[in-house]
Design an enzyme around this catalytic site. Structure first.
Site, mmCIF file in Angstrom:
data_model
loop_
_atom_site.group_PDB
_atom_site.id
_atom_site.type_symbol
_atom_site.label_atom_id
_atom_site.label_comp_id
_atom_site.label_asym_id
_atom_site.label_seq_id
_atom_site.Cartn_x
_atom_site.Cartn_y
_atom_site.Cartn_z
ATOM 1 C CB THR A 92 35.410 29.100 7.716
ATOM 2 O OG1 THR A 92 34.458 29.942 7.152
ATOM 3 C CG2 THR A 92 34.977 28.112 8.526
ATOM 4 C CG ASP A 151 29.956 24.122 5.174
ATOM 5 O OD1 ASP A 151 30.084 25.427 5.488
ATOM 6 O OD2 ASP A 151 31.165 23.427 5.550
HETATM 7 N N1 ASP Z 1 31.924 27.233 4.826
HETATM 8 C C1 ASP Z 1 31.576 28.539 5.292
HETATM 9 C C2 ASP Z 1 30.339 28.900 4.994
HETATM 10 O O1 ASP Z 1 29.549 28.419 3.786
HETATM 11 C C3 ASP Z 1 32.468 29.504 4.675
HETATM 12 C C4 ASP Z 1 34.012 29.050 4.617
HETATM 13 O O2 ASP Z 1 34.440 28.050 4.847
HETATM 14 O O3 ASP Z 1 34.751 30.357 4.934
HETATM 15 O O4 ASP Z 1 29.729 29.721 5.630
#
Ligand code: ASP
Length: 309
Positions: free
Chosen positions: A176, A207
């Site tokens: 992300t 999130d």
């Molecule tokens: N926080 C992101 C999610 O849960 C995933 C990530 O940070 O890679 O969609």
């Protein structure tokens, strides 16, 4: 002149030194540097924090190395569903999109929700209609195809499992993406963009696009972009929690960010990290995982590009 600064991340997770080839590590560092410097140049030229974070995140979305835009992970149906959010600290203006497909730069669509609609959060088919109304091009699935992501998905396809791309496949790709910035006027902003989790289904949303959970900005306190297992970051309202500790408990940026990532979110077993700036240009980049792709640069000379602890 006031201190201005930018910090970016490309995901946190099981990033252990030695698991990645040197050549790949070089590619990651280069991609982080390009995005960080582009955002920093916006600030140096007197541009706004919101433009700086959008510029940096777009470049990270365009890189197949990260789980956002091109390079987004596969859902259980073999598609790509992306989420993004952007927020300005000056007026608490925000925009977010979720469950969108085919959009090259989800962060720009989130920005258009903020700038060109009366709403804050658009999802799925409606968000796509909004995009089409603004003449966004809808890319072919081929644009988002990536062999490493495909293999990650093959590993858990047809199971009940879903996976943070950061943590299971140790040779996998991570990421992300997000950016936070403080401009020369002391305005701050945050942006976050993701493909979510491999093999996700049922319209799962993490999130990243949720204001206050994965992304938040308020000039009074801080701008924050998170990465990690989204379910925990939603329950911990992590980005807003950092802001609250600064506003109500008068903690410094560094202490508030540390408290949330290394204490409060760990208490519910949440893994991940965040990047944050305040309106004085201070930067914090804590994480409770083995590593987090991250980079920052400040007009006071502070500069970093790192992956591991
Ligand atoms: N926080 C992101 C999610 O849960 C995933 C990530 O940070 O890679 O969609």
């Amino acid at each position: 002149m006031k201190t201005f600064s930018i910090a970016i991340h490309g995901g946190a997770g099981t990033l252990v030194k030695g698991l990645m080839t040197e050549a790949l590590e070089t590619q990651y560092r280069k991609a982080l540097k390009v995005a960080r410097n582009a955002g920093y140049d916006v600030l140096k030229n007197g541009g706004t924090a919101i433009d700086a974070v959008e510029t940096a995140v777009k470049l990270l979305e365009d890189s197949p190395l990260f789980n956002a835009g091109k390079g987004s992970v596969f859902t259980a149906e073999g598609t790509h569903e992306m989420d993004a959010a952007i927020m300005e600290g000056k007026n608490l203006e925000a925009g977010a999109v979720s469950l969108i497909t085919g959009i090259k730069n989800p962060v720009s669509l989130a920005r258009d929700v903020m700038d060109k609609s009366y709403h804050v959060f658009l999802a799925g088919e409606g968000a796509m209609q909004f995009a089409k109304g603004l003449d966004y091009k809808v890319e072919n699935p081929d644009y988002f195809y990536d062999e490493v992501r495909y293999q990650q998905w093959q590993g858990i396809k047809d199971t009940e499992g879903f996976q943070l791309d950061h943590s299971v496949k140790k040779d996998g790709k991570f990421g992300t993406v997000g950016a936070v910035a403080c401009d020369q006027n002391g305005n701050i902003a945050a942006a976050t963009s993701t493909g979510g989790m491999t093999n996700k289904k049922w319209g799962r949303v993490g999130d990243s696009p949720m204001i206050g959970a994965g992304n938040y900005a308020n000039n009074k306190t801080c701008a924050v972009s998170c990465t990690g297992s989204g379910e925990f970051f939603i329950r911990g309202v992590v980005a807003y929690d950092v802001s609250c500790l600064m506003e109500y408990k008068e903690l410094s940026l560094e202490d508030a960010a540390y408290e949330v990532i290394n204490k409060r979110i760990l208490e519910i077993k949440g893994d991940g990290g965040l990047i944050a700036v305040d309106a004085q240009g201070n930067i914090a980049m804590p994480f409770n995982t083995e590593g987090m792709y991250r980079a920052c640069k400040s007009s006071n000379g502070e500069e970093e590009i790192s992956i591991y602890k």
